[in-house]
Each structure stands twice: as structure tokens, then as C-alpha cells.
Scaffold this motif. Structure first.
Motif, PDB file in Angstrom:
ATOM      1  N   GLY A  67       0.927  -1.354   0.133  1.00  0.00           N
ATOM      2  CA  GLY A  67       0.164   0.008  -0.205  1.00  0.00           C
ATOM      3  C   GLY A  67       0.819   1.127   0.172  1.00  0.00           C
ATOM      4  N   ILE A  68       0.466   2.400  -0.442  1.00  0.00           N
ATOM      5  CA  ILE A  68       0.988   3.598  -0.652  1.00  0.00           C
ATOM      6  C   ILE A  68       0.407   4.750   0.018  1.00  0.00           C
ATOM      7  N   VAL A  69       1.059   5.617   0.620  1.00  0.00           N
ATOM      8  CA  VAL A  69       0.326   7.054   0.888  1.00  0.00           C
ATOM      9  C   VAL A  69       1.621   8.016   0.175  1.00  0.00           C
ATOM     10  N   SER A 119      -3.315  11.486  -3.153  1.00  0.00           N
ATOM     11  CA  SER A 119      -3.371  10.082  -3.155  1.00  0.00           C
ATOM     12  C   SER A 119      -4.761   9.740  -3.201  1.00  0.00           C
ATOM     13  N   VAL A 120      -5.718  10.663  -2.980  1.00  0.00           N
ATOM     14  CA  VAL A 120      -7.013  10.108  -2.977  1.00  0.00           C
ATOM     15  C   VAL A 120      -7.946  10.639  -4.326  1.00  0.00           C
ATOM     16  N   PHE A 121      -9.101  10.055  -4.528  1.00  0.00           N
ATOM     17  CA  PHE A 121      -9.498  10.236  -5.709  1.00  0.00           C
ATOM     18  C   PHE A 121     -10.761  11.298  -5.507  1.00  0.00           C
ATOM     19  N   GLN A 168     -16.930   7.129  -0.636  1.00  0.00           N
ATOM     20  CA  GLN A 168     -16.687   6.279  -1.761  1.00  0.00           C
ATOM     21  C   GLN A 168     -15.306   5.917  -1.963  1.00  0.00           C
ATOM     22  N   ALA A 217     -14.083   2.279  -2.730  1.00  0.00           N
ATOM     23  CA  ALA A 217     -13.431   1.781  -3.867  1.00  0.00           C
ATOM     24  C   ALA A 217     -12.384   0.724  -3.760  1.00  0.00           C
ATOM     25  N   ALA A 218     -11.560   0.706  -2.351  1.00  0.00           N
ATOM     26  CA  ALA A 218     -10.726   0.053  -2.270  1.00  0.00           C
ATOM     27  C   ALA A 218     -11.093  -1.431  -2.384  1.00  0.00           C
ATOM     28  N   ALA A 227      -6.287   8.929   2.880  1.00  0.00           N
ATOM     29  CA  ALA A 227      -5.466   8.145   2.316  1.00  0.00           C
ATOM     30  C   ALA A 227      -4.991   6.887   2.995  1.00  0.00           C
ATOM     31  N   ILE A 228      -4.794   7.224   4.290  1.00  0.00           N
ATOM     32  CA  ILE A 228      -4.370   5.957   5.029  1.00  0.00           C
ATOM     33  C   ILE A 228      -5.453   4.816   5.213  1.00  0.00           C
ATOM     34  N   GLN A 286      -7.924   4.427   3.017  1.00  0.00           N
ATOM     35  CA  GLN A 286      -7.967   3.672   2.032  1.00  0.00           C
ATOM     36  C   GLN A 286      -6.976   2.648   1.741  1.00  0.00           C
ATOM     37  N   ALA A 287      -5.805   2.972   2.023  1.00  0.00           N
ATOM     38  CA  ALA A 287      -4.536   2.109   1.833  1.00  0.00           C
ATOM     39  C   ALA A 287      -4.761   0.848   2.742  1.00  0.00           C
ATOM     40  N   GLY A 299      -7.308  -1.899   1.637  1.00  0.00           N
ATOM     41  CA  GLY A 299      -6.653  -2.818   0.693  1.00  0.00           C
ATOM     42  C   GLY A 299      -6.038  -4.106   1.306  1.00  0.00           C
TER      43      GLY A 299
END
Lengths: 272, 264
Positions: free
Chosen positions: B74-76, B81-83, B90, B94-95, B148-149, B151-152, B155
Motif C-alpha cells: 500500500g502507498i500514501v 493520493s485520494v480520488f 466512496q 473503492a478499495a 489516504a491511510i 483507503q490504503a 486494501g
């Protein structure tokens, strides 16, 4: 006294300044028209407002004696259908081309050089070819509009796709996304508002091609009508038609801008 | 789990990294510090899979690291980093969508409800549950990085890569973020690699600190030698003198590089 670059008009003054040129133009036209008509009541070059009003009444609100159609509305319908079809075709093609060349380097290598060359061909120069291939009917006119603006939309969207930060694509990959998922959920939604922008910018060219095609080979349409009545120097018809085309262009542009704001609320929230 | 053997990275004649040898165990929290242009970010990108190495080996569980980003890492990033077109919720959902095979990554029915629940749990964990319907542009910098974190982490990566994630944040918010990252690292049993500009951050946060620095300098050919890892410390029991020494050497290299850019 402040420097000129620091002087900003108040809202009221801004409005007044904006209206002023229109009023002046109108005034100049009125005076010139009066002067010419005073000298020669049959002058056709600068018709008076009542003559223009008669023409509008005749074209828009009375059925044509020969065909029974309301001329202005019939012309508007044919022209807008051609423009709409052409732009729709161009937008779809442009989106597919722009998205695929922007997202997939392999596709870009295959199609970008061709696209660059095609975009340099003056569309009006190949209008005769279109008439030969498609005949003089509707498809040739739609094809001219589509061919004329597709390269612009495609290249604009390609550039927009490449502008989307690499970080987002990497992030999606680290979440396990495959290529089509990235295209569907990361790239496409961010391109749609840009597609609308692109269409707005290319509508001017779209009108140009529409009117050119109608002037050369058509039996109805706004462009056809203007070029037809030019033979009789009917400025009383030409002027309202031009004003009507301008109004249509303005309304379409405003509608697209409103649609973009409404469909994609995320782009106007806060600042980046 | 991770091993580098005599790893080199060159861009043409310019050597960026040289002779990197290291071993990393599961669950370590490694911070990478060094002057700008010393290759710490390049190393992180190799772990990520967006940069390739020139020679040597970089192995993950004995296998060469894949040459493209994948779900195990995973990456930040510092930003972007976000959509931007998805709401907070969302973004996190999305992840989940991306984890399943499929053409569009959209979720429906039960899968969507489950993803929504999991996403809300994760948002609560990073303190964003009240902001779930906002768009990223409406968030502050710190909230955006929390997102962002989250989200990562949804995953479910084994390795979390952080590329100067707090570089653009205010000091107070940065302290909050440090706590958050440490807590998540423990709870989710992650292996973390974090690039930072801030040496103090490196000392305070990790279990292990790598200093990237050039050991050799040739004033006539400034790009002839690359950086390698000059300090590899278990952090927590280092004395103040070491801190000063590293601080000094990194600052020196930074000045050299600055001078170089001025000349060019």
C-alpha cells in the motif's frame, strides 16, 4: 488616485459598462438605418426595426405559403439535429480515442501519429469528398461536423487524461485494480466534465462547419436560409437569423455549463 | 521478508544508489531519512514497483519485487493520493471494489452493503466518520491524509509505504498523525517504510532508521558516486551524539547538492 490596474468596477457599474457597447451598437444602427431610409425608402441594406419585425413575424409565426411550414422553426430543427448528431458523434469518438490514447501507451503509439496528421487536414477541404462518398443528404453534413471537431476533442481529452496525477493510478493499483477498473472508476469519471468543457470549446467550430455545409448543399436549415435570401439582399431576414443563431449558441453553452456543475459537484468544491 | 543484495540504481552516468545490502523482518517500522536527491524516494519507488533497479537484487519473500504496483504494497503519497471525484466513503469503498475481479470495479447488493460497513469501521478508526459524505477538496490536509491511510489499509497490504506523508502538514496535526500511524501499524501488523525529511520524526516514529548519504564525493564528477545507507540504527536507544552527527552529515550533503544545483 489608485493605479489603473487596481481600479475595479462596482457590480452596478460593471453591469452598466457591459450593456453600454450593446446600446451604442444599436444606436449607431438606428441612426444609420434612418439616414439611409430617409434617402431611399426601398433601401435593403439597413432595414428598420419594423421591417425586421415584419420579417420575424413572417418567418417565425406565419406558415409558409408554399410549404405550410413555420420557416424559422423548421430551419432551427434541421440545423440543431445536424449539429447535435455531429457533436454527439464527435464527443463519443473523441472520448474513446482520448481516453484510450491517454491511458494505454500501446494504443497511443498506434494512433497518436495518425490523429496528429488527421487533425491538420482542413475539414472544409475534404467536404467535396464527403459529398461524393455520402451523397448530398444529411450524412455528409453530420460527417463534416464530426470529422471537423473529433480530432480537437480527442487530443484535448488525451492531454487531460495524461494530466491526472500518476499518484492516483499507482494508488488504484496498490488497491488491486486492473486496467479496466482504473479506466472505469478513476479516469472516465474525471474526464466526463472535461469532455463537456471540450464540447463547449468546439461548438463554435461545429456551427462553422454546419453553416458551411448548409450553404453549399441543403434544402433547409439556418445556414441554408441565410445564404438563400442573400440573393435578394434580404437583410431583414439575415439579421434576425444571425441573432437567433447567436442566442442558440449562447443557450447551448450555458446549458452545458449548468449540466457540468450539476452532474459533477466535486469539481467546484473547495480549492486544490 | 525483504532483502536487498548489492543493489545499484543509475540514470545514465549518474549513480543514485550504490551497494545497498539489507534485510528486513516482518513487522518492522523503518524510516528513511537523508538529504534531498539522495535516493531515499527512489528506493521507496523500487519497493512500490514504479522504479526498476539497475543491478543487484531486491527480493520480497525470496522473489524479485514485481515491476508494477500491487495489492500487497500500500502507498500514501504526500498529495494526490485520494480520488477527487469520490466522496470520503466512496474513496474507501473503492478499495473494496478494486479487490474483486471485474471490469468496472462497481459493487452491487450485498457486496456493496458489506463494503460500506467495512469502510465505515475504517473511517471511524481514523476519525473521519462524520466527514464521510464530503469530497476530498472539502477536507483539510490532515483529514485528506487520514483518508489516504484508511483507503490504503482497507486494501489489506502487508507492506505500507509512506512517501513524506506529513510533509505538508502543520506540526500539531503532524503529532496526531504520528499517533495514528503508530496505532494502525500495531493493530494491523504492518511492515512500514516511511520516507521523511524530518530527522526527529525518523527517530521518534520507527523501530529502525536508515540514513541515505553519500560516503564518497568527487567534486569534479559529482554524480560519479551514489548514496548508500550510512546508518542503520535500531531506534529507541540511540544517544544524542549520534543524532547530532547524522543531522550534521545530512545537512552537509544537502548543502553540497544545493551548491550543485546553483552551479548547474
Amino acid at each position: 488616485m489608485k493605479r489603473l490596474i487596481n481600479q475595479t468596477p462596482t457590480p452596478g457599474l460593471r453591469l452598466a459598462l457591459g450593456i453600454l457597447p450593446f446600446v451604442l451598437l444599436l444606436l449607431v444602427y438606428l441612426l444609420a438605418s434612418d439616414a439611409r431610409l430617409a434617402e431611399n425608402p426601398n433601401d435593403k441594406l439597413l432595414p428598420s426595426f419594423s421591417q425586421i419585425g415584419d420579417a420575424i413575424q413572417r418567418m417565425a409565426f406565419e406558415p409558409n405559403r408554399r410549404t405550410g411550414e413555420y420557416q424559422l422553426w423548421a430551419d432551427t430543427a434541421s440545423s440543431l439535429t445536424r449539429l447535435g448528431l455531429g457533436v454527439l458523434l464527435a464527443a463519443s469518438l473523441g472520448l474513446i480515442l482520448g481516453l484510450s490514447t491517454g491511458a494505454l501507451p500501446m494504443v497511443s503509439a498506434l494512433t497518436s501519429p495518425l490523429l496528429t496528421v488527421v487533425s491538420l487536414i482542413p475539414p472544409l477541404a475534404i467536404l467535396p469528398i464527403l459529398f461524393i462518398v455520402f451523397g448530398l443528404g444529411e450524412p455528409a453534413k453530420v460527417a463534416l461536423i464530426a470529422l471537423g471537431i473529433t480530432p480537437f476533442i480527442a487530443r484535448d481529452l488525451q492531454r487531460r487524461t495524461l494530466e491526472i496525477p500518476m499518484e492516483q493510478l499507482v494508488k488504484a493499483q496498490t488497491l488491486g485494480a486492473n486496467t479496466s477498473q482504473i479506466i472505469c472508476r478513476v479516469l472516465l469519471p474525471q474526464l466526463l466534465p472535461r469532455l463537456i468543457d471540450s464540447v463547449r470549446l468546439s461548438l463554435g467550430a461545429g456551427w462553422l462547419f454546419l453553416i458551411a455545409a448548409e450553404a453549399i448543399a441543403a434544402t433547409d436549415g439556418l445556414g441554408y436560409r441565410i445564404f438563400l435570401v442573400r440573393r435578394y439582399m434580404s437583410m431583414d431576414v439575415i439579421l434576425p437569423y444571425v441573432a437567433w443563431i447567436t442566442l442558440l449558441a449562447f443557450m447551448i453553452d450555458a446549458a452545458l455549463a449548468g449540466l457540468s456543475r450539476r452532474l459533477f459537484p466535486w469539481q467546484n468544491k473547495g480549492g486544490h | 521478508m525483504l532483502e536487498a543484495r548489492n543493489l545499484w540504481k543509475r540514470y545514465g552516468d549518474k549513480v543514485v544508489l550504490e551497494q545497498i545490502n539489507l534485510k528486513v523482518k516482518e513487522g518492522e517500522f523503518i524510516t528513511l531519512v537523508g538529504a534531498s536527491g539522495c535516493g531515499k524516494s527512489t528506493f521507496l519507488k523500487m519497493l512500490l514497483g514504479t522504479e526498476t533497479l539497475s543491478s543487484g537484487e531486491l527480493l520480497l519473500d525470496g522473489q524479485p519485487i514485481p515491476a508494477e504496483p500491487g495489492a500487497d504494497r500500500g502507498i500514501v503519497f504526500q498529495q494526490y493520493s485520494v480520488f477527487p471525484h469520490m466522496t470520503v466513503l466512496q474513496n474507501v469503498m473503492a478499495a473494496k471494489g478494486f479487490q474483486r475481479p471485474g471490469l468496472t470495479g462497481w459493487l452491487f447488493g450485498a457486496a456493496k452493503r458489506q463494503a460500506r460497513d467495512e469502510a465505515m469501521v475504517m473511517l471511524r478508526e481514523v476519525g473521519l466518520e462524520n466527514a464521510h459524505s464530503l469530497y476530498p477538496a472539502e477536507l483539510s490536509g490532515g483529514m485528506r491524509q487520514r483518508l489516504a491511510i484508511a483507503q490504503a489499509l482497507l486494501g489489506k497490504p502487508r507492506i505500507l509505504l509512506l512517501d513524506e506523508p506529513f510533509g505538508a502538514l502543520d506540526p500539531g496535526i503532524r503529532a496526531d498523525m504520528h499517533e495514528l500511524v503508530l496505532r494502525l501499524w500495531r493493530e494491523h501488523q504492518l511492515t512500514v517504510f516511511m520516507v521523511t525529511h524530518d530527522l526527529k520524526e525518523g527517530f521518534y516514529l520507527g523501530t529502525r532508521l536508515w540514513v541515505f548519504d553519500k560516503t564518497r564525493h568527487d567534486p569534479q564528477a559529482p554524480h560519479a558516486y551514489g548514496a548508500s545507507i550510512t546508518y542503520d540504527l535500531a531506534v529507541g536507544n540511540t544517544d544524542h551524539r549520534t543524532f547530532e552527527k547524522i543531522d550534521q552529515s545530512v545537512t552537509l550533503t544537502e548543502k553540497e547538492t544545493d551548491k550543485l544545483y546553483e552551479i548547474n
